[in-house]
Design a protein around this motif. Structure first.
Motif, PDB file in Angstrom:
ATOM      1  N   ASN A  45      -3.512   1.895  -4.007  1.00 38.15           N
ATOM      2  CA  ASN A  45      -3.778   3.200  -3.411  1.00 38.15           C
ATOM      3  C   ASN A  45      -3.947   3.103  -1.900  1.00 38.15           C
ATOM      4  O   ASN A  45      -4.429   2.106  -1.366  1.00 38.15           O
ATOM      5  N   GLU A  59       6.675  12.258  -6.174  1.00 32.74           N
ATOM      6  CA  GLU A  59       6.545  10.805  -6.211  1.00 32.74           C
ATOM      7  C   GLU A  59       7.655  10.129  -5.427  1.00 32.74           C
ATOM      8  O   GLU A  59       8.682  10.754  -5.103  1.00 32.74           O
ATOM      9  N   ALA A 105      -1.088   5.111  -6.394  1.00 33.68           N
ATOM     10  CA  ALA A 105      -0.186   4.202  -7.098  1.00 33.68           C
ATOM     11  C   ALA A 105      -0.240   4.471  -8.597  1.00 33.68           C
ATOM     12  O   ALA A 105      -1.305   4.707  -9.158  1.00 33.68           O
ATOM     13  N   SER A 146      -3.355   3.352 -11.897  1.00 28.52           N
ATOM     14  CA  SER A 146      -2.191   2.471 -11.833  1.00 28.52           C
ATOM     15  C   SER A 146      -1.435   2.410 -13.150  1.00 28.52           C
ATOM     16  O   SER A 146      -0.242   2.096 -13.181  1.00 28.52           O
ATOM     17  N   LYS A 199       5.368   2.971  -8.354  1.00 27.87           N
ATOM     18  CA  LYS A 199       5.612   4.252  -7.705  1.00 27.87           C
ATOM     19  C   LYS A 199       4.327   4.767  -7.060  1.00 27.87           C
ATOM     20  O   LYS A 199       3.229   4.311  -7.379  1.00 27.87           O
ATOM     21  N   CYS A 200       4.509   5.753  -6.186  1.00 28.78           N
ATOM     22  CA  CYS A 200       3.382   6.378  -5.483  1.00 28.78           C
ATOM     23  C   CYS A 200       3.480   7.892  -5.634  1.00 28.78           C
ATOM     24  O   CYS A 200       4.571   8.467  -5.500  1.00 28.78           O
ATOM     25  N   CYS A 231       7.453   2.696  -4.609  1.00 26.89           N
ATOM     26  CA  CYS A 231       6.575   1.904  -3.751  1.00 26.89           C
ATOM     27  C   CYS A 231       7.424   1.132  -2.744  1.00 26.89           C
ATOM     28  O   CYS A 231       8.396   0.475  -3.129  1.00 26.89           O
ATOM     29  N   TYR A 246       1.912   9.826   0.039  1.00 29.02           N
ATOM     30  CA  TYR A 246       1.965   9.552  -1.396  1.00 29.02           C
ATOM     31  C   TYR A 246       0.941   8.458  -1.697  1.00 29.02           C
ATOM     32  O   TYR A 246       1.295   7.309  -1.957  1.00 29.02           O
ATOM     33  N   THR A 291       0.845  -1.186   0.000  1.00 26.33           N
ATOM     34  CA  THR A 291       0.000   0.000   0.000  1.00 26.33           C
ATOM     35  C   THR A 291       0.881   1.235   0.000  1.00 26.33           C
ATOM     36  O   THR A 291       1.881   1.298   0.716  1.00 26.33           O
ATOM     37  N   CYS A 292       0.523   2.221  -0.788  1.00 33.41           N
ATOM     38  CA  CYS A 292       1.275   3.475  -0.806  1.00 33.41           C
ATOM     39  C   CYS A 292       1.211   4.146   0.562  1.00 33.41           C
ATOM     40  O   CYS A 292       0.210   4.012   1.272  1.00 33.41           O
ATOM     41  N   CYS A 321       2.281  -1.642  -5.491  1.00 31.10           N
ATOM     42  CA  CYS A 321       1.460  -0.933  -4.507  1.00 31.10           C
ATOM     43  C   CYS A 321       0.046  -0.698  -5.030  1.00 31.10           C
ATOM     44  O   CYS A 321      -0.182  -0.569  -6.237  1.00 31.10           O
TER      45      CYS A 321
END
Length: 406
Positions: free
Chosen positions: A79, A69, A29, A59, A35-36, A72, A26, A21-22, A77
Motif C-alpha cells: 500500500n 485499478e 494493493a 492484499s 494490482k493497485c 503494480c 491507486y 509501492t502502489c 506492491c
C-alpha cells in the motif's frame, strides 16, 4: 468483514517511497500485490465470494471497487501511505553563522550648554525587525504537501528563533524540490524597556547618544543532511457516488435488470452496477400502488444524460446514482496513523537577530569642563535622524559622534 491493520514496524521496514509501492492515485494493493486499486474497498462480485464482498480491500482481495485499478509498477506492491511532515532535524553540526551587520532598532540623543549636573537618555520607541527562513526539500510523491504546512525545525543554533513550528505552503521549485518560507516580525520593545542598559547618563554641559542595535546572522547552506519525521495514514480520499433522489439519467442504457417484484430492491441495483465493469451509473425505478409490474434497474454506460425529472408513470418513483463522480471525500478510517522517518537533504537560508545591544556615547568630563558649543549639541541631536533604521557597523555611528565632538 475483513480488517486492515498497519503496524509501525512494517511502515519503518518498507520506508517511504520504496520500490514495490502502489502509486498515489491507486494506493491499495490487491491480488497479492499484483494490482493497485484507487479505492479502499472491494467491488461486490458474487463469483469471488469473500474476496469481493465490499469489505475494505486487502492484499488478498480479488476485486477493486468500480474497476478503478492498474497493474503494480514493480510487483509485488504494498500500500501507498500519504505522509505529512511533522519535523525536520538537522544532523550536521553547523558552523558559526555569518555576522551580516547590526541594525539600529532604537536611538536617542540629548545635550545642553546651560545648567550643570547630569541628564539621562532613555529609548522609548523601538523598531520591529523581521526574521526569515526558507527551506527547500526534495519532492516526494508519498508526501502530502498540503498537510505538511506546520512542522518543527530542530538541530539549529540555540538562539535561532525558528526552532518552534514553521508554517507555510510548499511550492514546487527547479530541480525536483519543494520550497517553503516564513517571515516573522520580532518586536524589540519589550527587551529594550526591560533592560537595565536602556538608560544612559551624560554630563551637562555636554551631549550624549544611546544606540540600541541587534546583530543579524545568516545561515545559507545547501545539501544539509536531515532526518524527516512524518505521520502516515493509509486512508485514501476518493469521490463518493452521486445520488440523485427522484431523478432519472436519460439514455445510455447498458442493460436492464427487471427481475424484482414490488417493492423492488434498490440495494441489488447498486450492487449490479458496481459489479459490472462497464456500468458508470444507474437509474432505479420502483413501481407503486396496484401495478403488478416488477421494479427495474437501468444500468448506464458512459455517455448518459445528466439528471432530469423522472418521466415515468405517476405511480412510480425513481432514484439515480453516478459512480465515483462527486460528493464529499470519503476516507477509510480502519487504517491507523503511524510514524516513520527518512533521511534527506535540505537547502536552507535563514536570517535571525541576536539580543539587543546598547552602545552609550557622551562627551564626558573633558567636554563638560570646556566651553559648550551649540554646534556640538546640534550635531549630536541630528545623529538619530541620520542613522535611524541604519544597517551596518556601529563604528560608523561612533565616528559620526566623534566628528561632532572634534
Amino acid at each position: 468483514m475483513k480488517v486492515i491493520a498497519v503496524s509501525v514496524v512494517l511502515l519503518a521496514y518498507l520506508g517511504l517511497g520504496s520500490t514495490g509501492t502502489c502509486p498515489p492515485g491507486y494506493p491499495y494493493a490487491f491480488e497479492d500485490g499484483a494490482k493497485c486499486c484507487a479505492f479502499g474497498r472491494e467491488r461486490v462480485d458474487p463469483n469471488h465470494f469473500s474476496q469481493c464482498d465490499g469489505s475494505p480491500i486487502t492484499s488478498t482481495s480479488n476485486c477493486c471497487e468500480h474497476h478503478a485499478e492498474q497493474e503494480c509498477p514493480d510487483p509485488p506492491c504494498s500500500n501507498f501511505y500519504p505522509c505529512a511532515i511533522k519535523s525536520i532535524r538537522v544532523l550536521e553540526q553547523l558552523r558559526e553563522p555569518s555576522n551580516m551587520g547590526s541594525e539600529v532598532v532604537g536611538i536617542v540623543s540629548g545635550g545642553s550648554c546651560t545648567g550643570s549636573g547630569e541628564a539621562d537618555l532613555s529609548i522609548t520607541h523601538a523598531k520591529s525587525i523581521e526574521e526569515r527562513v526558507e527551506i527547500s526539500l526534495m519532492d516526494r510523491a508519498d508526501v502530502d504537501w498540503s498537510k505538511s504546512s506546520k512542522f518543527s525545525l530542530t538541530g539549529m543554533p540555540a538562539f535561532w528563533s525558528f526552532g518552534a513550528l514553521i508554517g507555510g505552503s510548499w511550492s514546487k521549485t527547479n530541480g525536483g524540490k519543494r520550497s517553503v518560507s516564513e517571515t516573522r516580525s520580532k518586536s524589540t520593545a519589550k527587551e529594550i524597556t526591560s533592560s537595565s542598559s536602556n538608560t544612559s547618563p551624560y554630563k551637562i554641559p555636554g551631549a550624549g547618544l544611546l544606540v540600541a542595535t541587534a546583530t543579524q546572522y545568516q545561515i545559507d547552506r545547501t545539501n544539509l543532511p536531515v532526518e524527516v519525521e512524518a505521520d502516515c495514514k493509509g486512508g485514501y480520499k476518493g469521490p463518493k457516488d452521486c445520488v440523485h433522489e427522484g431523478k432519472n439519467l436519460a439514455w445510455g442504457d447498458l442493460r436492464v435488470v427487471n427481475d424484482w417484484g414490488p417493492p423492488g430492491n434498490y440495494e441489488a441495483c447498486v450492487a449490479a452496477c458496481h459489479a459490472d465493469p462497464e456500468c458508470a451509473a444507474f437509474t432505479y425505478v420502483e413501481y407503486l400502488g396496484f401495478f403488478a409490474i416488477n421494479s427495474r434497474c437501468y444500468l448506464k454506460k458512459p455517455g448518459y444524460h445528466r439528471p432530469s425529472g423522472c418521466p415515468f408513470l405517476i405511480f412510480t418513483k425513481c432514484h439515480s446514482a453516478e459512480l465515483g463522480r462527486c460528493g464529499d471525500p470519503v476516507e477509510d478510517e480502519e487504517l491507523p496513523i503511524a510514524q516513520t522517518t527518512y533521511n534527506s537533504t535540505i537547502d536552507i537560508k535563514e536570517l535571525a537577530y541576536s539580543h539587543v545591544h546598547f552602545t552609550p556615547m557622551n562627551t564626558g568630563k573633558k567636554r563638560a569642563s570646556k566651553k559648550c558649543s551649540s554646534n556640538l549639541v546640534t550635531c549630536v541631536k541630528e545623529i538619530p535622524q541620520t542613522f535611524r533604521g541604519f544597517f551596518g557597523k556601529v563604528d560608523a555611528i561612533e565616528d559620526a559622534f566623534k566628528d561632532c565632538t572634534a
